[in-house]
Design an enzyme around this catalytic site. Structure first.
Site, PDB file in Angstrom:
ATOM      1  N   ARG A 271     -18.114   4.607  -6.627  1.00 25.04           N
ATOM      2  CA  ARG A 271     -19.063   3.729  -7.315  1.00 25.04           C
ATOM      3  C   ARG A 271     -20.514   4.083  -6.987  1.00 25.04           C
ATOM      4  O   ARG A 271     -21.370   3.203  -6.953  1.00 25.04           O
ATOM      5  CB  ARG A 271     -18.800   2.260  -6.981  1.00 25.04           C
ATOM      6  CG  ARG A 271     -17.432   1.769  -7.424  1.00 25.04           C
ATOM      7  CD  ARG A 271     -17.388   1.617  -8.930  1.00 25.04           C
ATOM      8  NE  ARG A 271     -16.121   1.042  -9.365  1.00 25.04           N
ATOM      9  CZ  ARG A 271     -15.939  -0.261  -9.562  1.00 25.04           C
ATOM     10  NH1 ARG A 271     -16.912  -1.097  -9.348  1.00 25.04           N
ATOM     11  NH2 ARG A 271     -14.786  -0.694  -9.987  1.00 25.04           N
TER      12      ARG A 271
ATOM     13  N   ARG B 177     -24.391   0.400 -10.988  1.00 26.63           N
ATOM     14  CA  ARG B 177     -24.473  -0.835 -10.221  1.00 26.63           C
ATOM     15  C   ARG B 177     -25.642  -0.952  -9.256  1.00 26.63           C
ATOM     16  O   ARG B 177     -26.558  -1.715  -9.503  1.00 26.63           O
ATOM     17  CB  ARG B 177     -23.165  -1.079  -9.466  1.00 26.63           C
ATOM     18  CG  ARG B 177     -21.987  -1.129 -10.412  1.00 26.63           C
ATOM     19  CD  ARG B 177     -21.009  -2.131  -9.994  1.00 26.63           C
ATOM     20  NE  ARG B 177     -20.276  -1.703  -8.817  1.00 26.63           N
ATOM     21  CZ  ARG B 177     -19.307  -2.416  -8.274  1.00 26.63           C
ATOM     22  NH1 ARG B 177     -18.954  -3.549  -8.795  1.00 26.63           N
ATOM     23  NH2 ARG B 177     -18.683  -1.996  -7.206  1.00 26.63           N
TER      24      ARG B 177
ATOM     25  N   ASP C 208     -14.526   4.734 -16.677  1.00 27.00           N
ATOM     26  CA  ASP C 208     -13.823   3.604 -16.057  1.00 27.00           C
ATOM     27  C   ASP C 208     -12.328   3.822 -16.219  1.00 27.00           C
ATOM     28  O   ASP C 208     -11.899   4.532 -17.127  1.00 27.00           O
ATOM     29  CB  ASP C 208     -14.232   2.271 -16.693  1.00 27.00           C
ATOM     30  CG  ASP C 208     -13.810   1.095 -15.807  1.00 27.00           C
ATOM     31  OD1 ASP C 208     -14.556   0.749 -14.881  1.00 27.00           O
ATOM     32  OD2 ASP C 208     -12.711   0.561 -16.021  1.00 27.00           O
TER      33      ASP C 208
ATOM     34  N   TYR D  98      -4.159  -4.847 -14.774  1.00 30.05           N
ATOM     35  CA  TYR D  98      -5.105  -5.455 -15.722  1.00 30.05           C
ATOM     36  C   TYR D  98      -4.408  -5.800 -17.041  1.00 30.05           C
ATOM     37  O   TYR D  98      -4.663  -6.846 -17.630  1.00 30.05           O
ATOM     38  CB  TYR D  98      -6.286  -4.516 -15.992  1.00 30.05           C
ATOM     39  CG  TYR D  98      -7.196  -4.366 -14.789  1.00 30.05           C
ATOM     40  CD1 TYR D  98      -8.055  -5.393 -14.415  1.00 30.05           C
ATOM     41  CD2 TYR D  98      -7.175  -3.216 -14.017  1.00 30.05           C
ATOM     42  CE1 TYR D  98      -8.871  -5.272 -13.308  1.00 30.05           C
ATOM     43  CE2 TYR D  98      -7.990  -3.082 -12.903  1.00 30.05           C
ATOM     44  CZ  TYR D  98      -8.833  -4.114 -12.553  1.00 30.05           C
ATOM     45  OH  TYR D  98      -9.624  -3.987 -11.455  1.00 30.05           O
TER      46      TYR D  98
HETATM   47  O1  1CP Z   1     -19.588   5.832  -9.444  1.00 29.74           O
HETATM   48  C1  1CP Z   1     -18.428   5.769  -9.844  1.00 29.74           C
HETATM   49  O2  1CP Z   1     -17.487   5.569  -9.058  1.00 29.74           O
HETATM   50  C2  1CP Z   1     -18.158   6.100 -11.298  1.00 29.74           C
HETATM   51  C3  1CP Z   1     -17.851   5.114 -12.184  1.00 29.74           C
HETATM   52  C4  1CP Z   1     -16.661   4.175 -12.111  1.00 29.74           C
HETATM   53  C5  1CP Z   1     -15.396   4.309 -11.541  1.00 29.74           C
HETATM   54  C6  1CP Z   1     -14.868   5.432 -10.676  1.00 29.74           C
HETATM   55  C7  1CP Z   1     -16.695   2.936 -12.777  1.00 29.74           C
HETATM   56  C8  1CP Z   1     -17.833   2.406 -13.523  1.00 29.74           C
HETATM   57  N1  1CP Z   1     -15.457   2.378 -12.672  1.00 29.74           N
HETATM   58  C9  1CP Z   1     -14.649   3.183 -11.915  1.00 29.74           C
HETATM   59  C10 1CP Z   1     -13.230   3.009 -11.605  1.00 29.74           C
HETATM   60  C11 1CP Z   1     -12.682   1.646 -11.596  1.00 29.74           C
HETATM   61  N2  1CP Z   1     -12.856   0.646 -12.512  1.00 29.74           N
HETATM   62  C12 1CP Z   1     -11.773   1.183 -10.626  1.00 29.74           C
HETATM   63  C13 1CP Z   1     -11.278   2.017  -9.503  1.00 29.74           C
HETATM   64  C14 1CP Z   1     -12.295   2.097  -8.427  1.00 29.74           C
HETATM   65  C15 1CP Z   1     -12.433   0.896  -7.561  1.00 29.74           C
HETATM   66  O3  1CP Z   1     -11.417   0.476  -6.971  1.00 29.74           O
HETATM   67  O4  1CP Z   1     -13.548   0.384  -7.435  1.00 29.74           O
HETATM   68  C16 1CP Z   1     -11.411  -0.126 -10.947  1.00 29.74           C
HETATM   69  C17 1CP Z   1     -10.474  -1.033 -10.191  1.00 29.74           C
HETATM   70  C18 1CP Z   1     -12.107  -0.461 -12.137  1.00 29.74           C
HETATM   71  C19 1CP Z   1     -12.033  -1.724 -12.870  1.00 29.74           C
HETATM   72  C20 1CP Z   1     -13.389  -2.333 -12.962  1.00 29.74           C
HETATM   73  N3  1CP Z   1     -14.357  -1.904 -13.822  1.00 29.74           N
HETATM   74  C21 1CP Z   1     -13.923  -3.375 -12.172  1.00 29.74           C
HETATM   75  C22 1CP Z   1     -13.191  -4.093 -11.043  1.00 29.74           C
HETATM   76  C23 1CP Z   1     -12.826  -5.485 -11.420  1.00 29.74           C
HETATM   77  C24 1CP Z   1     -11.836  -6.108 -10.470  1.00 29.74           C
HETATM   78  O5  1CP Z   1     -10.635  -6.077 -10.777  1.00 29.74           O
HETATM   79  O6  1CP Z   1     -12.258  -6.642  -9.432  1.00 29.74           O
HETATM   80  C25 1CP Z   1     -15.233  -3.596 -12.617  1.00 29.74           C
HETATM   81  C26 1CP Z   1     -16.215  -4.624 -12.131  1.00 29.74           C
HETATM   82  C27 1CP Z   1     -15.499  -2.643 -13.650  1.00 29.74           C
HETATM   83  C28 1CP Z   1     -16.761  -2.422 -14.386  1.00 29.74           C
HETATM   84  C29 1CP Z   1     -17.509  -1.231 -13.942  1.00 29.74           C
HETATM   85  N4  1CP Z   1     -17.006   0.063 -13.997  1.00 29.74           N
HETATM   86  C30 1CP Z   1     -17.957   0.932 -13.566  1.00 29.74           C
HETATM   87  C31 1CP Z   1     -19.136   0.195 -13.226  1.00 29.74           C
HETATM   88  C32 1CP Z   1     -20.424   0.802 -12.748  1.00 29.74           C
HETATM   89  C33 1CP Z   1     -18.832  -1.167 -13.452  1.00 29.74           C
HETATM   90  C34 1CP Z   1     -19.762  -2.334 -13.194  1.00 29.74           C
HETATM   91  C35 1CP Z   1     -20.211  -3.090 -14.348  1.00 29.74           C
HETATM   92  C36 1CP Z   1     -21.258  -2.536 -15.270  1.00 29.74           C
HETATM   93  O7  1CP Z   1     -22.189  -1.796 -14.895  1.00 29.74           O
HETATM   94  O8  1CP Z   1     -21.160  -2.986 -16.417  1.00 29.74           O
END
Ligand code: 1CP
Length: 355
Positions: A30, A34, A79, A156
């Site tokens: 991440r 963010r 994502d 999900y």
């Molecule tokens: O920097 C990076 O890692 C690249 C971008 C990335 C990655 C690897 C994003 C962008 N998402 C992910 C993978 C991802 N998405 C995972 C696996 C990694 C982890 O465990 O953190 C998971 C579980 C998700 C699902 C997801 N997408 C969540 C988690 C929700 C929960 O169940 O608690 C969230 C909040 C997102 C949205 C998201 N994806 C990425 C970002 C930067 C964001 C934040 C929101 C946004 O900017 O709109």
């Protein structure tokens, strides 16, 4: 005649292969998005899925943390729900919440909603982003592609959104194990196609995120999550790029994860890396500074960083990372401090720890 440059061995790839890198490599889950002000400025307020579908924006967001921190790897800005969204399952990512599914997966009839992914047709924008980032990166920096592991993506689809208890997904596993196996198998195929296309477009390693696997007991993991993960690792072996497997809260699962076929195992902050090595065996490790330590006093953060470096020396290769993703409120300057310690002191601390 121009001189031919010697090929640069990327520190990330060397460590992932268990070779000695020129410096201890570091990147952060991440890291893209963010917590970065330049990300928020670029991204605006729409769904993250819209930002991901614009290669110019997605490539820029992927590169922002590389420029700011000098990390050894970029992770594609995408994502884990992108493939399932692209085949029209009906999922959105709601700001502040995460992936939300309109009509959750509930019965055998829902299998018809999960068709194979055709990357060139369904996610051409991701491949364009990969090509653009791969050509922009410094030769010493690797590009990591990724996908979600079947259990985490399925959680999900079945729960309909983020869950703490995973009651619906577990109920389905036990009630209809054959249906679960078919669902996991189809999700594995989606991830396999997605990752293969990313690597063919220029990604040089991949990570399979099984973020929520830690909610499973070892017996459940072995029965319900490991088979589809093994399939993915086996089918992607011919790509000849490092395969990383990561999950949170997996202390009791590490020895099983080591049998998945993954080359590198990602470890969260709950298990010190030297202890992880005793459970995993001779695999390169990735991890595992507690992301919350970025909010601790600087001396505590620095000491914890050094401790991770010393313990990481017990593995045949160590890629420094956090134990999970960067928390949104993290001050970017704090991550820069960590990168500088890893680069300046990493190899020496590891050598001292080994002798
Ligand atoms: O920097 C990076 O890692 C690249 C971008 C990335 C990655 C690897 C994003 C962008 N998402 C992910 C993978 C991802 N998405 C995972 C696996 C990694 C982890 O465990 O953190 C998971 C579980 C998700 C699902 C997801 N997408 C969540 C988690 C929700 C929960 O169940 O608690 C969230 C909040 C997102 C949205 C998201 N994806 C990425 C970002 C930067 C964001 C934040 C929101 C946004 O900017 O709109």
């Amino acid at each position: 005649m121009g001189s031919v440059d010697a090929p640069v061995t990327k520190p990330f790839l060397a460590a992932a292969r268990g070779e000695v890198p020129s410096r201890t490599p570091v990147w952060f889950m991440r890291q893209a998005g963010r917590s970065l002000p330049e990300y928020r400025a670029l991204r605006g307020t729409g769904s993250i899925l819209d930002a991901i579908a614009q290669p110019e924006i997605a490539a820029e967001v992927t590169l922002q943390p590389v420029r700011r921190y000098g990390v050894d790897a970029a992770i594609l800005f995408s994502d884990i729900v992108v493939p399932i969204h692209a085949i029209g399952f009906g999922v959105d990512v709601v700001p502040g919440r995460g992936p939300v599914v309109d009509a959750p997966f509930a019965s055998r009839a829902d299998l018809a909603r999960i068709r194979p992914l055709e990357p060139e047709v369904d996610v051409p924008y991701v491949l364009e982003t990969v090509r653009s980032v791969a050509s922009a990166l410094d030769p010493a920096t690797a590009l990591i592609g990724f996908a979600g592991a079947p259990f985490t993506v399925a959680s999900y689809l079945i729960e309909g959104g983020p869950s703490r208890t995973f009651t619906k997904v577990k109920a389905l596993m036990y009630r209809e194990p054959d249906l679960w196996a078919e669902l996991a198998d189809r999700l594995a195929d989606l991830s396999i196609s997605f990752i293969r296309a990313q690597v063919n477009a220029g990604a040089q390693a991949f990570q399979l995120f099984d973020s929520w696997a830690g909610s499973l007991s070892p017996a459940e993991y072995e029965c319900f999550a490991l088979p589809s993960t093994k399939k993915g690792m086996a089918e992607l072996a011919d790509l000849d790029v490092p395969r990383i497997l990561f999950g949170v809260g997996t202390g009791e699962l590490l020895s099983l994860m080591a049998t998945s076929g993954a080359d590198v195992i990602g470890v969260d902050w709950r298990v010190p890396l030297d202890v992880a090595t005793t459970r995993i065996g001779p695999h390169p490790l990735q991890g595992n500074l507690d992301p919350a330590l970025c909010f601790a006093p600087r001396t505590a953060l620095e000491e914890a960083t050094r401790d991770v470096l010393r313990r990481g020396a017990s593995a045949p290769g160590h890629i420094f990372n956090l134990g999970h993703g960067v928390l949104p409120e993290t001050d970017p300057d704090t991550l820069k401090i960590v990168v500088d310690i890893v680069h300046e002191e990493g190899r020496q601390l590891a050598e001292e720890a080994r002798s």
